[in-house]
Design a protein around this motif. Structure first.
Motif, PDB file in Angstrom:
ATOM      1  N   LEU A 173       0.863  -1.169   0.000  1.00 23.20           N
ATOM      2  CA  LEU A 173       0.000   0.000   0.000  1.00 23.20           C
ATOM      3  C   LEU A 173       0.903   1.223   0.000  1.00 23.20           C
ATOM      4  O   LEU A 173       1.671   1.429   0.949  1.00 23.20           O
ATOM      5  CB  LEU A 173      -0.909   0.008   1.233  1.00 23.20           C
ATOM      6  N   LEU A 174       0.842   2.014  -1.077  1.00 22.96           N
ATOM      7  CA  LEU A 174       1.581   3.264  -1.139  1.00 22.96           C
ATOM      8  C   LEU A 174       0.885   4.254  -0.224  1.00 22.96           C
ATOM      9  O   LEU A 174      -0.306   4.532  -0.392  1.00 22.96           O
ATOM     10  CB  LEU A 174       1.627   3.793  -2.579  1.00 22.96           C
ATOM     11  N   LEU A 175       1.619   4.766   0.753  1.00 25.80           N
ATOM     12  CA  LEU A 175       1.027   5.674   1.730  1.00 25.80           C
ATOM     13  C   LEU A 175       1.074   7.117   1.250  1.00 25.80           C
ATOM     14  O   LEU A 175       0.205   7.914   1.605  1.00 25.80           O
ATOM     15  CB  LEU A 175       1.721   5.528   3.080  1.00 25.80           C
ATOM     16  N   GLY A 176       2.089   7.468   0.467  1.00 23.81           N
ATOM     17  CA  GLY A 176       2.188   8.812  -0.098  1.00 23.81           C
ATOM     18  C   GLY A 176       1.913   9.897   0.913  1.00 23.81           C
ATOM     19  O   GLY A 176       2.566   9.997   1.943  1.00 23.81           O
ATOM     20  N   ALA A 177       0.904  10.713   0.646  1.00 28.81           N
ATOM     21  CA  ALA A 177       0.534  11.810   1.538  1.00 28.81           C
ATOM     22  C   ALA A 177      -0.504  11.370   2.562  1.00 28.81           C
ATOM     23  O   ALA A 177      -1.060  12.186   3.283  1.00 28.81           O
ATOM     24  CB  ALA A 177       0.009  12.981   0.728  1.00 28.81           C
ATOM     25  N   GLY A 178      -0.763  10.071   2.630  1.00 29.31           N
ATOM     26  CA  GLY A 178      -1.734   9.550   3.578  1.00 29.31           C
ATOM     27  C   GLY A 178      -2.809   8.740   2.864  1.00 29.31           C
ATOM     28  O   GLY A 178      -2.904   8.769   1.641  1.00 29.31           O
ATOM     29  N   VAL A 179      -3.578   8.008   3.649  1.00 25.63           N
ATOM     30  CA  VAL A 179      -4.654   7.181   3.104  1.00 25.63           C
ATOM     31  C   VAL A 179      -5.908   7.391   3.937  1.00 25.63           C
ATOM     32  O   VAL A 179      -5.837   7.844   5.085  1.00 25.63           O
ATOM     33  CB  VAL A 179      -4.275   5.682   3.092  1.00 25.63           C
ATOM     34  N   GLY A 180      -7.034   7.038   3.380  1.00 31.26           N
ATOM     35  CA  GLY A 180      -8.289   7.125   4.118  1.00 31.26           C
ATOM     36  C   GLY A 180      -8.315   6.113   5.260  1.00 31.26           C
ATOM     37  O   GLY A 180      -7.862   4.977   5.106  1.00 31.26           O
ATOM     38  N   PHE A 181      -8.826   6.538   6.392  1.00 32.53           N
ATOM     39  CA  PHE A 181      -8.883   5.689   7.581  1.00 32.53           C
ATOM     40  C   PHE A 181      -9.640   4.399   7.301  1.00 32.53           C
ATOM     41  O   PHE A 181      -9.140   3.303   7.561  1.00 32.53           O
ATOM     42  CB  PHE A 181      -9.532   6.458   8.733  1.00 32.53           C
ATOM     43  N   ASP A 182     -10.861   4.513   6.758  1.00 33.16           N
ATOM     44  CA  ASP A 182     -11.672   3.322   6.504  1.00 33.16           C
ATOM     45  C   ASP A 182     -10.982   2.388   5.512  1.00 33.16           C
ATOM     46  O   ASP A 182     -11.026   1.165   5.661  1.00 33.16           O
ATOM     47  CB  ASP A 182     -13.059   3.698   5.979  1.00 33.16           C
ATOM     48  N   HIS A 183     -10.347   2.967   4.506  1.00 37.54           N
ATOM     49  CA  HIS A 183      -9.626   2.159   3.509  1.00 37.54           C
ATOM     50  C   HIS A 183      -8.483   1.391   4.174  1.00 37.54           C
ATOM     51  O   HIS A 183      -8.306   0.194   3.922  1.00 37.54           O
ATOM     52  CB  HIS A 183      -9.090   3.047   2.392  1.00 37.54           C
TER      53      HIS A 183
END
Length: 195
Positions: free
Chosen positions: A131-141
């Motif tokens: 999972l590329l985290l980059g600038a962040g990810v959605g919590f539910d995702h």
């Protein structure tokens, strides 16, 4: 292996003045997952885990270990969830293993499984998710992904047992974490890809 949806973490729901839990306020924007967040999620899922010498979070089962490894810097940060399946196979088993894991890889989203052949000729299987985290990810995702990945790691093990007729006299390895869990997880290699 099943995960009760009510076991999904409640991050941010602190008790009120009377000690009653408040309604959880999920983050509204992107989050940056880290090992502590993974540990909280595993605790909510009632899964045992340890931390290895590299700082990776490891959830051990009887015949496999699921590692949560954060790598990279800033916008290139990646979470790799790698499962090391501990059952040894012989080099003679490898063609049949490859045929079966090709079928698995074509018919499922994850884990993508490949073989790793050690110097001694022992063949083991490894499953990967990234999972590329980059600038962040959605919590539910993030939560749904981790729950799905852990479940899928166990489903592959169960599928392999059925396919190869392994451990017929032992309890199902995908039912939950090893009761004892290793005091110190075995070192894990990070192979460069398929053998």
């Amino acid at each position: 292996m099943s995960v009760d949806p009510s076991a999904i973490p409640n991050f941010g729901g602190q008790p009120d003045k009377q000690g009653q839990p408040q309604q959880a306020r999920k983050p509204t924007g992107p989050i940056m997952p880290n090992p502590d967040l993974v540990k909280q999620l595993l605790e909510r899922m009632k899964l045992k885990y340890v931390e290895d010498k590299e700082g990776d979070v490891v959830a051990p089962w009887k015949h496999f270990r699921v590692y949560f490894m954060f790598r990279g810097e800033e916008r290139q940060r990646v979470l790799t969830v790698r499962t090391f399946y501990d059952r040894p196979h012989t080099i003679e088993d490898k063609p049949r293993l490859l045929q079966n894991i090709d079928e698995w890889n074509h018919s499922t989203l994850w884990p993508k499984v490949y073989t790793h052949t050690g110097d001694d000729g022992t063949v083991r299987l490894i499953g990967d998710f990234q999972l590329l985290l980059g600038a962040g990810v959605g919590f539910d995702h993030f939560v749904a992904s981790v729950v799905s990945w852990v479940r899928a790691a166990g489903e592959f093990d169960k599928w392999l047992v059925e396919r190869f007729g392994l451990d017929k006299d032992e309890p199902d390895a995908a039912d939950g974490p090893d009761a004892a869990g290793p005091a110190e997880p075995e070192a894990h290699e990070e192979p460069g890809g398929d053998d």
